[in-house]
Design an enzyme around this catalytic site. Structure first.
Site, PDB file in Angstrom:
ATOM      1  N   HIS A  71       0.857  -1.189   0.000  1.00  7.06           N
ATOM      2  CA  HIS A  71       0.000   0.000   0.000  1.00  7.06           C
ATOM      3  C   HIS A  71       0.886   1.229   0.000  1.00  7.06           C
ATOM      4  CE1 HIS A  71      -3.043   2.918   1.334  1.00  7.06           C
ATOM      5  NE2 HIS A  71      -3.937   2.044   0.935  1.00  7.06           N
ATOM      6  N   ASP A  90      -7.770  -4.271  -0.510  1.00  3.28           N
ATOM      7  CA  ASP A  90      -8.321  -4.461  -1.852  1.00  3.28           C
ATOM      8  C   ASP A  90      -8.269  -5.924  -2.282  1.00  3.28           C
ATOM      9  OD1 ASP A  90      -8.837  -1.673  -2.400  1.00  3.28           O
ATOM     10  OD2 ASP A  90      -6.675  -1.417  -2.528  1.00  3.28           O
TER      11      ASP A  90
END
Length: 432
Positions: A308, A366
């Site tokens: 991330h 995600d």
């Protein structure tokens, strides 16, 4: 604004300038450069604003190095485990967890506003059947300002509150209508006897021909997806909403701007990109090949759904989302879904590989949310609309905070100009 007791000194061309330093309740200090141009005649240069605090906020705090995400001081893990989405909405909007009575009243208020203006149903028919649901949501949410004239005056506190409830309540209805429209099924009206997440699933998957009963495990997983995406500090779409809001635009237009920004694959489309990657891998036996490609610096392939930009540790949202993914896959199985089989095995192999561990490339929110939504039966085109639905409360909270800030100014970023200097105009007949 926090009090300042420290200053930074800038030396430029032999002159010194004192700049105030503000200390937040938690996080790094910030240097106040608002008067820098007036005093020193220079701007700062920060593409992407990655080192610039454009506002002060009391809503969400992220420490990417430590893997911390707080909403109004509460950890996201504790909220996802013990709370539910509408309670988190109340927390984000009003700054504190509600009492039992406040929660009951808030839930009832949101539930009573889930229906959309009946004329909006005809608005959908202006879109092609194969339109992306995000394209529909950008248009429909922006068009809400044409249907709800009594809640677009941002200077009126009551109208701001009405707009807040309307957006929060109607977004699941609009998202489900966009989904139903693109698959050619009749749109389903909301039901007041269902909770927020169950109502959304019912509007997406029920049909008039037979009864649809929402599975509580799926409803809980859906609620967690909403909760874990509710707000994420000053990200691209939130900053877009704030920038649009700074001009005095109505709330529906501002949220539509946020939806448009979220549509980008580098932002809200990340879980869709993750599922597309899993489909590209195709079968479990090809996973080692793709892991090797991900390690090769000369290969453009990257593992989507791992790592991330903000979190340099494990994404705190991913821990909770993994639990939900395991529950959903246990309920629905993966045996007949090659994509989910690849996802489970890829997660296993990547977590066991020292390369990914050393580089802190862990599965993020995600990765797991995409697995859950795929298992539920949502097409990848619906992943980002569901993200937009979830993030709406964060956008509204940030919008309200900004509008109510007496120090609010219209956004006006500066630039490092690299074009031509002033040139004389030459008539067309004289140009060689």
């Amino acid at each position: 604004m926090a009090d300042t007791q420290k200053t930074a000194t800038l030396t430029l061309d032999g002159k010194t300038f004192d700049l105030p330093i503000y200390s937040p309740t938690v996080g790094p200090d910030v240097i106040d450069i608002r008067k820098l141009y007036g005093q020193a005649g220079v701007f700062t240069y920060d593409p992407g604003y990655t080192s610039t605090a454009a506002c002060d906020s009391a809503i969400t705090f992220i420490d990417g190095d430590e893997g911390v995400l707080l909403h109004r001081g509460y950890t996201i893990g504790e909220l996802a485990e013990k709370s539910h989405f509408l309670e988190v909405c109340y927390l984000l909007l009003y700054g504190a967890l509600p009492t039992a009575k406040e929660m009951e009243d808030f839930e009832a208020l949101v539930t009573r506003h889930t229906m959309v203006h009946e004329q909006m149903h005809r608005f959908f028919t202006g879109f092609r059947r194969d339109a992306h649901p995000m394209a529909i949501m950008v248009g429909v949410v922006g068009a809400m300002s044409a249907f709800y004239h009594d809640s677009i005056d941002i200077a009126d506190a009551h109208q701001r509150e009405v707009a807040t409830i309307r957006l929060l309540a109607k977004m699941p209805t609009i998202a489900s209508m966009a989904y139903k429209y693109t698959i050619g099924q009749p749109m389903v009206y909301p039901r007041n006897d269902l909770d927020y997440a169950s109502n959304f699933l019912h509007m997406c998957f029920s049909v008039p021909a037979e009864e649809y009963v929402v599975n509580p495990i799926l409803a809980r997983a859906m609620d967690r997806i909403f909760t874990l995406h509710a707000d994420h500090e000053q990200n691209a779409s939130t900053s877009t909403v704030r920038l649009a809001s700074s001009s005095g635009a109505n709330p529906f237009a501002c949220i539509a701007a946020g939806i448009a920004c979220l549509w980008g694959p580098a932002h809200g489309g990340a879980n869709q990109a993750c599922l597309e990657m899993l489909r590209e891998i195709g079968t479990v036996d090809r996973i080692p090949e793709y892991i090797a490609r991900a390690k090769d610096k000369n290969d453009p392939f990257r593992l989507m759904g791992f790592g991330h930009r903000v979190y340099k540790n494990f994404d705190p949202r991913a821990t909770v989302m993994k639990q939900s993914a395991d529950e959903v896959l246990e309920l629905l199985g993966v045996e007949n879904n090659p994509t989910l089989q690849v996802a489970k095995e890829l997660e296993k192999q990547a977590l066991a590989d020292p390369y990914f561990h050393d580089k802190k490339l862990f599965p993020n929110v995600d990765f797991y949310s995409g697995i859950i939504l795929e298992a539920m039966g949502f097409p990848t085109a619906m992943f980002t609309p569901i993200f937009a639905l979830s993030r709406t409360v964060g956008w509204i909270s940030q919008w309200k905070e900004m509008i109510e800030d007496p120090a609010m100014k219209i956004g006006r970023p500066r630039q490092l100009y690299t074009g031509e200097t002033q040139r004389p105009y030459v008539n067309v007949e004289d140009r060689g």
